[in-house]
Scaffold this active site. Sequence first.
Site, PDB file in Angstrom:
ATOM      1  N   SER A   8       0.842  -1.183   0.000  1.00 48.03           N
ATOM      2  CA  SER A   8       0.000   0.000   0.000  1.00 48.03           C
ATOM      3  C   SER A   8       0.893   1.255   0.000  1.00 48.03           C
ATOM      4  CB  SER A   8      -0.965  -0.021   1.186  1.00 48.03           C
ATOM      5  OG  SER A   8      -1.959   0.959   1.067  1.00 48.03           O
TER       6      SER A   8
ATOM      7  N   ASP B  37      -8.981  -5.953  -4.778  1.00 45.24           N
ATOM      8  CA  ASP B  37      -8.592  -4.755  -4.023  1.00 45.24           C
ATOM      9  C   ASP B  37      -9.381  -3.545  -4.521  1.00 45.24           C
ATOM     10  OD1 ASP B  37      -7.334  -2.743  -2.620  1.00 45.24           O
ATOM     11  OD2 ASP B  37      -5.306  -3.289  -3.233  1.00 45.24           O
TER      12      ASP B  37
ATOM     13  N   HIS C 121      -7.265  -5.849  -0.391  1.00 46.39           N
ATOM     14  CA  HIS C 121      -6.083  -5.025  -0.121  1.00 46.39           C
ATOM     15  C   HIS C 121      -5.043  -5.673   0.811  1.00 46.39           C
ATOM     16  CE1 HIS C 121      -3.864  -1.342  -0.407  1.00 46.39           C
ATOM     17  NE2 HIS C 121      -3.932  -1.106   0.885  1.00 46.39           N
TER      18      HIS C 121
END
Length: 756
Positions: free
Chosen positions: A610, A699, A731
């Site tokens: 991320s 995601d 995610h």
Amino acid sequence: MDSSGVDSATEEEYATQSKLLKDFMSIPSIDKAWIFKSGSGPQAMVAMSQANLLANKKRKFMLSGHISKESNQSVDFHWAPFPTEMTGASAFVPSPSGLKLLVVRNPENNDSPTKFEIWSSSQLEKEFHIPQKVHSSVYVDGWFEGISWNSDETLVAYVAEAPSRTKPTFDHLGYYKKENSLDRDIGSWEGQGDWEEEWGEAYAGKKQPSLFVINVDSGEVEPIKGVPRSISVGQVVWSPNSKGSGSAQYLVFVGWLGDKRKFGIKYCANRPCAIYAIRHKEPKDGANEAFPIHNLTKSISSGYSPRFSKDGKFLLFLSAKTAADSGAHWVAESLHKIDWPIDGKLTESTDIVDLVQVVNCPDDGCFPGLYGTDLLSNPWLSDGHTLMLSSYWRSFRVILSLNLLSGELSRVSPNDSDYSWSILALDGDDIVAVSSSPVSVPEIKYGKKVLDPAGKPSWQWSNIQKPIYKCSEKVTLGLSSLQFKILKVPVSNVSECRTEGAKKPIEAIYVSSSKPKENGKCDPLVVYIHGGPHSVATCSFSKTLAYLSSVGYSLLNVNYRGSLGFGKEALQSLSGNVGSQDVSDMLSAVDHAIEMGLADPSRITLLGGSHGGFLATHLIGQAPDKFAAAAVRNPVCNIASLVGITDTPDWGFFQAYGDKNHYTEAPSPEDMSRFHQVSPISHISKVKTPTLFILGTMDLRVPISNGLQYMRALREKGVEVKVLVFPNDNHPLDRPQTDYESFLNVAVWFNKYCKL
């Protein structure tokens, strides 16, 4: 080389690495605990989970035990011989007396009912099946979680997904039918109807968290009327029984407005929310009577985690108003209370009293503020005014106590401990906690309350004599040869800092082998970068990172400015400076490790997901000769292409500009230029580091196209890449098989370029 494209040497390495990784993945997690009083002394019940690789799920089980307190102050947990597997259980919620246990089993498909089971100490007492036409799954985790017994244990309030709005039906001739029969007619089909917003990442298909009450004797389910559909509900609790025959109980809950746009809420404390109350209907009330809803926190932009005091005179709650007001997705929290009327008659005006405020710039060693605060369902000591909680404190998680009479806030977990601690349950005034470090698996600790001569409480901590589980010999041996320490790293741009908090050194957790170096040579270093950016790396156990440490890598886990737990000024200094200040902090930490002789400059790798992937891809572009290899998980590589498809488009605007005022659903050419400027893709022409991409197709936070675009650009210019795509992961990429295959490939990828 076989048909898979893997040569025999690499295949042998996969086989070798996989054996130890499986042992690490098998280490159970301690999730929750409860303490019950009985005639023979306190009883403990601990909920645990373990990766089930074959089923690709978490296996949940319960372990019970008797707590014995010896005269020599030692404490022991006498565990049952074997745990009990809770197959298919979504949540366990003991009643206030501990005499009943509610087990919720959510359906695995859209046709099955939700199951509620009421257990006594010896048997199943009741079982109810709630059909989909009443509601679908119960929310058992995250912001919308909320299951609460009333005081006499006849009712349970909870949050579940309300039925979707009625969809149009068309008959075999294509004529629209207004009435939508629940029975499926072979001569008709159901249309799609109006589209509705969802709550984003981890909440696909979740549109309307709503409030329900079930009678545990009859199984009758009551949808609570009076809450507008524009409000999504979570964290429900019952008000205390009020004095007076004419008073009624209220349901107190958190509400999020989603009438215009439902932004992704997972990992996001900046979504405005309020604490509401609505009177619960009694038998004497009319069947269709609806009561008004009361907003108890109108004067503040955020309120959640409501908890009533023991005497029922006030309501305590947390607030992320700094996040809601600024736009940062997570910052310091504050703690507040409001009075609760003893007669149960609510008024529209409530005065909010501040209990713990945000700390701007903490002095060294002092309380930095509340971050990621965890409150038990009943967090009070027996005196009724001492609150127990867990929170982040720099690179640690700690247990705190707050005396509401004196205002004194104290650190309860040992001040000299370099482990992280979280509270699990209270045994009267004593504490059951879990403690771990980067090189030590989680263990249950017992804290016994003692008073000094002045009457001030503290807690004496002891290990329980029999651990709750045992690791394999390979894991134990691997961890026994590791050590860790906290590095203080000076920041490089002190003269540019606008606040004192931004000038202070950052911290990095360094994990290494305790064995003497051969020929003075350092082990290869994995620089791990947490996401967020407003998250934090703590001195706690991670199975996958401990695995990497055990196969010959040192770790550098960096808390760059912007991390939680270091004060508001340090955190907010990153606003509008991503891609520069955080990159500078990461390079400062790496250079510091090299200067201290802790890292071999030719064998340094990067690992992040991320925003951690955002920083990793920035680093291989801005420092193209510094890193031997990189591995990124669902990375943010191009904010310009992200803002139109993510569930949190406001995140991109905030990171680029540092405020929430620039946000718009229609970015301008100037916005797109700014997004590109602060993104890793702006440096792609310089990248030459071999990079492993690990991506999840489901995601919604950083859709797969973002990582694929960057990967294809690298491949186009001849940089070596490898791509793993998991079609059913979102995610966090945390399903057991995904976690396993990901880190197996990370180890093999790093070994290839670091020549272990």
